[in-house]
Design an enzyme around this catalytic site. Structure first.
Site, PDB file in Angstrom:
ATOM      1  N   HIS A  15       0.841  -1.215   0.000  1.00 36.85           N
ATOM      2  CA  HIS A  15       0.000   0.000   0.000  1.00 36.85           C
ATOM      3  C   HIS A  15       0.868   1.253   0.000  1.00 36.85           C
ATOM      4  O   HIS A  15       1.298   1.738   1.050  1.00 36.85           O
ATOM      5  CB  HIS A  15      -0.935  -0.004   1.217  1.00 36.85           C
ATOM      6  N   HIS A  17       1.227   5.018  -2.477  1.00 36.01           N
ATOM      7  CA  HIS A  17       0.714   5.802  -3.612  1.00 36.01           C
ATOM      8  C   HIS A  17       1.883   6.397  -4.396  1.00 36.01           C
ATOM      9  O   HIS A  17       2.749   7.057  -3.807  1.00 36.01           O
ATOM     10  CB  HIS A  17      -0.183   6.929  -3.112  1.00 36.01           C
ATOM     11  N   ASP A  19       1.893   8.920  -6.420  1.00 33.48           N
ATOM     12  CA  ASP A  19       1.910  10.393  -6.317  1.00 33.48           C
ATOM     13  C   ASP A  19       2.170  10.862  -4.884  1.00 33.48           C
ATOM     14  O   ASP A  19       2.302  12.065  -4.650  1.00 33.48           O
ATOM     15  CB  ASP A  19       0.613  11.005  -6.868  1.00 33.48           C
ATOM     16  N   GLY A 184     -10.007   8.004  -1.386  1.00 30.53           N
ATOM     17  CA  GLY A 184     -10.668   9.297  -1.200  1.00 30.53           C
ATOM     18  C   GLY A 184     -11.590   9.313   0.005  1.00 30.53           C
ATOM     19  O   GLY A 184     -11.475   8.471   0.902  1.00 30.53           O
ATOM     20  N   HIS A 213      -9.786   1.366   0.110  1.00 32.07           N
ATOM     21  CA  HIS A 213      -9.496   2.163   1.308  1.00 32.07           C
ATOM     22  C   HIS A 213     -10.772   2.192   2.153  1.00 32.07           C
ATOM     23  O   HIS A 213     -11.793   2.713   1.703  1.00 32.07           O
ATOM     24  CB  HIS A 213      -9.175   3.608   0.939  1.00 32.07           C
ATOM     25  N   GLU A 216     -10.309   3.739   7.488  1.00 31.21           N
ATOM     26  CA  GLU A 216      -9.093   4.493   7.804  1.00 31.21           C
ATOM     27  C   GLU A 216      -9.487   5.600   8.784  1.00 31.21           C
ATOM     28  O   GLU A 216      -9.169   5.529   9.960  1.00 31.21           O
ATOM     29  CB  GLU A 216      -8.475   5.084   6.522  1.00 31.21           C
ATOM     30  N   HIS A 237      -5.903   0.019   5.109  1.00 30.33           N
ATOM     31  CA  HIS A 237      -5.995   0.501   6.507  1.00 30.33           C
ATOM     32  C   HIS A 237      -6.940  -0.382   7.328  1.00 30.33           C
ATOM     33  O   HIS A 237      -6.518  -1.364   7.874  1.00 30.33           O
ATOM     34  CB  HIS A 237      -6.403   1.983   6.580  1.00 30.33           C
ATOM     35  N   ASP A 295       2.243   4.153   2.644  1.00 31.84           N
ATOM     36  CA  ASP A 295       1.129   4.980   2.158  1.00 31.84           C
ATOM     37  C   ASP A 295       1.644   6.151   1.298  1.00 31.84           C
ATOM     38  O   ASP A 295       1.563   6.085   0.080  1.00 31.84           O
ATOM     39  CB  ASP A 295       0.279   5.490   3.330  1.00 31.84           C
ATOM     40  N   ASP A 296       2.132   7.218   1.941  1.00 29.56           N
ATOM     41  CA  ASP A 296       2.572   8.415   1.200  1.00 29.56           C
ATOM     42  C   ASP A 296       3.869   8.967   1.793  1.00 29.56           C
ATOM     43  O   ASP A 296       3.853   9.988   2.494  1.00 29.56           O
ATOM     44  CB  ASP A 296       1.484   9.496   1.282  1.00 29.56           C
TER      45      ASP A 296
HETATM   46 ZN   LIG Z   1      -3.652   4.982   0.823  1.00 36.91          ZN
END
Ligand SMILES: [Zn+2]
Length: 359
Positions: A15, A17, A19, A184, A213, A216, A237, A295-296
């Site tokens: 998991h 992203h 971007d 989202g 997702h 979360e 999550h 994640d990010d």
């Molecule tokens: Zn995510």
């Protein structure tokens, strides 16, 4: 970094992203080439702009993307480059297999309604975005020996994009795309936005793997919807599923896989900022099927080793648990069976484990 890594062995990440995992240096570079003005002059300043220091809300978290995704969106060279560099970064963190996700629409500037990030109409379609990411990932895989596959994201607030997303998953299923995701605002349920439900129904029909997702920041009912309505095989999550004991118990019995992101869950305000109270501890005690993920990392100014460090320091994770987590990740990944078996074999060999290599 001289300090000891919490788990200095091959890892699997499911998991993350694309971007949310761009190098700040690359953002600066591309902005310069494209003559895009940034809100910061140096790499360090730009890192501050892109990342969250303190726990915030998911909305504040997502607002960080506004500062830099427009820099790479619509640019062929940049999109291929971020995919390639992503694989290099994961290789450095000891990841031997990664599934990276993104919304092709959010990087395109034509054949997408509305055109995101207030870009001018151009000629880069979501379809070509997928092709470019595939090229970048496969060049990265050859160069750095980390296997990389992708998951295409539907966006909860853009149900009209979802039929494209599933068609792209089908078109590129033999060229690096292994699944579909829904990301989202979790409050936008699929009852009110049936575009997602139809895309997931088609995913079931055509054998495309599914993650969502859910739970979360949203309640356990979103996890229920992901499993029952969207037929998710994994949950992104899922921390809040424990608020519905019956559902939690059922998903444990079904061996549902949860993609856990410790640092992310703190910064988005999804979980109590005190890691010693994290739901992951409960999942660990219950021997649930889950993985550890970033994640990010750009927005969190983190990397996978930091997530492992937090798990070790505050949640009592041992070397054996880290091994179990990665074996579970490999078993729950979206690779075809033969490749999955090979991945499991690699992990078991690196971990000095015998026997348990059946997917
Ligand atoms: Zn995510």
């Amino acid at each position: 970094m001289a300090e000891q890594l919490a788990f200095n062995k091959p890892k699997v990440e499911l998991h993350v992203h694309l971007d949310g995992a761009i190098r700040v240096e690359t953002i600066m570079d591309v902005a310069k080439r494209r003559r895009i003005t940034l809100p910061a002059a140096t790499v360090d300043e730009m890192r501050d702009v892109c990342s969250l220091k303190e726990p915030a809300t998911l909305t504040e978290f997502l607002s960080k993307f506004d500062h830099y995704v427009p820099v790479v969106a619509g640019d062929r060279e940049a999109i291929k480059r971020i995919a390639y560099e992503f694989v290099e970064d994961k290789a450095k963190q000891g990841v031997i297999y990664v599934e990276v996700r993104y919304s092709p629409h959010l990087l395109a500037n034509t054949d997408v309604e509305p055109i995101p990030w207030q870009q001018k109409q151009g000629d880069l379609t979501p379809d070509e975005v997928v092709n470019l990411v595939n090229r970048g990932l496969s060049a990265g895989e050859k160069a750095f020996k980390t296997k990389a596959r992708s998951i295409l994201c539907c966006m909860r607030h853009m149900p009209d994009w979802s039929s494209d997303v599933i068609e792209l998953c089908k078109k590129y299923r033999d060229d690096g795309v292994v699944g579909i995701d829904l990301a989202g605002d979790e409050l936008m349920d699929t009852e009110s936005y049936p575009g997602h439900r139809r895309a997931y129904e088609e995913a079931v029909r055509s054998g495309i793997h599914r993650t969502v997702h859910a739970g979360e920041v949203g309640p356990a009912s979103v996890v229920w919807e992901a499993v029952e309505i969207l037929r998710a095989e994994r949950i992104g999550h899922g921390y809040h599923v424990t608020e519905d004991q019956a559902l939690y118990k059922r998903l444990l019995d079904q061996n549902m896989h949860f993609e856990m992101c410790p640092l992310s869950s703190r910064q988005t305000g999804a979980c109590d900022p005190d890691f010693t109270k994290h739901p992951l501890i409960r999942f660990q005690v219950d021997k649930a099927n889950y993985s550890l993920n970033t994640d990010d990392p750009l927005v969190l100014n983190s990397n996978l080793n930091l997530d492992y460090e937090v798990a070790q320091k505050y949640m009592g994770f041992t070397e054996d648990e880290f091994k179990r987590v990665n074996v579970n990740a490999a078993k729950s990944c979206f690779l075809p069976e033969g490749e999955k078996r090979e991945l499991l074999r690699q992990l078991c060999e690196a971990y000095g484990m015998v026997g348990d290599a059946s997917p």
